[in-house]
Write an enzyme that holds these catalytic residues in place. Sequence first.
Site, PDB file in Angstrom:
ATOM      1  N   ASP A  51      -1.710   3.404   1.652  1.00 20.77           N
ATOM      2  CA  ASP A  51      -1.333   2.348   0.697  1.00 20.77           C
ATOM      3  C   ASP A  51       0.055   2.626   0.117  1.00 20.77           C
ATOM      4  O   ASP A  51       0.585   1.824  -0.663  1.00 20.77           O
ATOM      5  CB  ASP A  51      -2.404   2.146  -0.393  1.00 20.77           C
ATOM      6  CG  ASP A  51      -2.662   3.382  -1.230  1.00 20.77           C
ATOM      7  OD1 ASP A  51      -2.055   4.436  -0.950  1.00 20.77           O
ATOM      8  OD2 ASP A  51      -3.485   3.304  -2.169  1.00 20.77           O
ATOM      9  N   SER A  52       0.676   3.735   0.558  1.00 22.56           N
ATOM     10  CA  SER A  52       2.099   3.963   0.255  1.00 22.56           C
ATOM     11  C   SER A  52       2.936   2.805   0.790  1.00 22.56           C
ATOM     12  O   SER A  52       4.098   2.654   0.406  1.00 22.56           O
ATOM     13  CB  SER A  52       2.575   5.282   0.878  1.00 22.56           C
ATOM     14  OG  SER A  52       2.246   5.339   2.249  1.00 22.56           O
ATOM     15  N   ASP A  90      -6.361   3.743   4.247  1.00 26.16           N
ATOM     16  CA  ASP A  90      -6.649   3.835   2.813  1.00 26.16           C
ATOM     17  C   ASP A  90      -7.455   2.652   2.307  1.00 26.16           C
ATOM     18  O   ASP A  90      -7.111   1.489   2.601  1.00 26.16           O
ATOM     19  CB  ASP A  90      -5.328   3.839   2.024  1.00 26.16           C
ATOM     20  CG  ASP A  90      -4.821   5.229   1.735  1.00 26.16           C
ATOM     21  OD1 ASP A  90      -5.625   6.173   1.692  1.00 26.16           O
ATOM     22  OD2 ASP A  90      -3.597   5.372   1.544  1.00 26.16           O
ATOM     23  N   LYS A 118      -9.946   6.640   3.746  1.00 21.30           N
ATOM     24  CA  LYS A 118      -9.575   7.583   2.685  1.00 21.30           C
ATOM     25  C   LYS A 118      -9.714   6.892   1.339  1.00 21.30           C
ATOM     26  O   LYS A 118      -9.327   5.732   1.208  1.00 21.30           O
ATOM     27  CB  LYS A 118      -8.133   8.059   2.906  1.00 21.30           C
ATOM     28  CG  LYS A 118      -7.602   8.956   1.792  1.00 21.30           C
ATOM     29  CD  LYS A 118      -6.379   9.750   2.218  1.00 21.30           C
ATOM     30  CE  LYS A 118      -5.073   9.014   2.145  1.00 21.30           C
ATOM     31  NZ  LYS A 118      -4.678   8.574   0.791  1.00 21.30           N
ATOM     32  N   GLU A 120      -9.478   7.789  -3.108  1.00 22.76           N
ATOM     33  CA  GLU A 120      -8.969   8.735  -4.090  1.00 22.76           C
ATOM     34  C   GLU A 120      -9.985   8.975  -5.198  1.00 22.76           C
ATOM     35  O   GLU A 120     -10.592   8.022  -5.698  1.00 22.76           O
ATOM     36  CB  GLU A 120      -7.678   8.186  -4.727  1.00 22.76           C
ATOM     37  CG  GLU A 120      -6.566   7.976  -3.720  1.00 22.76           C
ATOM     38  CD  GLU A 120      -5.278   7.441  -4.364  1.00 22.76           C
ATOM     39  OE1 GLU A 120      -5.204   7.354  -5.614  1.00 22.76           O
ATOM     40  OE2 GLU A 120      -4.351   7.117  -3.600  1.00 22.76           O
ATOM     41  N   GLU A 187      -2.943  16.384  -2.787  1.00 24.71           N
ATOM     42  CA  GLU A 187      -1.545  15.973  -3.019  1.00 24.71           C
ATOM     43  C   GLU A 187      -1.007  16.654  -4.280  1.00 24.71           C
ATOM     44  O   GLU A 187      -1.642  16.604  -5.340  1.00 24.71           O
ATOM     45  CB  GLU A 187      -1.470  14.437  -3.155  1.00 24.71           C
ATOM     46  CG  GLU A 187      -0.058  13.954  -3.471  1.00 24.71           C
ATOM     47  CD  GLU A 187       0.148  12.452  -3.256  1.00 24.71           C
ATOM     48  OE1 GLU A 187      -0.772  11.762  -2.763  1.00 24.71           O
ATOM     49  OE2 GLU A 187       1.253  11.985  -3.591  1.00 24.71           O
TER      50      GLU A 187
HETATM   51  O1  KIV Z   1      -0.712   6.337   0.984  1.00 24.19           O
HETATM   52  C1  KIV Z   1      -0.249   7.372   1.470  1.00 24.19           C
HETATM   53  O2  KIV Z   1       0.715   7.366   2.235  1.00 24.19           O
HETATM   54  C2  KIV Z   1      -0.867   8.633   1.101  1.00 24.19           C
HETATM   55  C3  KIV Z   1      -0.110   9.882   1.430  1.00 24.19           C
HETATM   56  C4  KIV Z   1       0.925  10.117   0.417  1.00 24.19           C
HETATM   57  C5  KIV Z   1      -1.014  11.048   1.575  1.00 24.19           C
HETATM   58  O3  KIV Z   1      -1.909   8.661   0.546  1.00 24.19           O
END
Ligand code: KIV
Length: 270
Positions: A51-52, A90, A118, A120, A187
């Site tokens: 989600d970056s 994510d 993934k 959080e 992280e």
């Molecule tokens: O969203 C993302 O790119 C991430 C990385 C920073 C691990 O979660």
Amino acid sequence: MSSQKISSGITLATLKNIKERGDKFACLTAYDACFASILNKAGVDVILIGDSLGMVLQGHDSTLPVTMNDMIYHTQCVKRGNKSSLLMADLPFMSYASETQTLENAAALMRAGANIVKLEGGAWIANTTKLLMERGIPICAHMGLTPQSVNRIGGFHVQGRDTNQAQLIIDEAHMLQDAGANILLLECVPRDLAKSITESLEIPVIGIGAGPDTTGQIMVLHDVLGVSPITPKFVKNFLIDSKNGIPGAIEGYVKSVKNHSFPEKQHCFN
Ligand code: KIV
């Protein structure tokens, strides 16, 4: 029924074997088919559709505006270009707040092409992890600095610096492994904390800003290529020394992770 392989490449078992052998694996984000193919050829083991993308593609100042539709679209794009890497996607902000929502959204990412999702959080995602694991959806639990909680944390700061906070991260990491998480991602935590968690867990641990002792390393693609607007301490631009442009930069990153030469001391928090 004839046997059919779901993946011609890296699986969760591959990553577990890498940990057992004491080797390293390389992960990188990608958001489209073209880069997925370049990452495959460079030997990236895990591609994260992160989600970056809200920050590096969409220009937001956090990951909070990213929607499920964004994540599904980019996971589908990466899936089309991918041949060999394990695809992790994510679950974006507030997409796993209730059980029904979690199951629907995780299923949508798996249908879009993800092999693992993934999310959080710490103790509060233990039930969610169990719920998904029981229904056949592998989980990567993202701990330490969790960007979806940036407003609660008060910024993108290193986590686990004091003893109580470090102990909480250790306890919650074990709780999530026991709940069925397949991978832990840490992280921005001090190097020693990441080392002791990696050694005490059975599952592979991926680090970003967590020092050289985790099983795998992950970076945001735009950081490796030096095109992100900000450069955190743990970032290295691999394009600078590349003799073969972007493919060479990605190969350089993979090689440095696998021969234990990245991250270096200046990329770590103590
Ligand atoms: O969203 C993302 O790119 C991430 C990385 C920073 C691990 O979660």
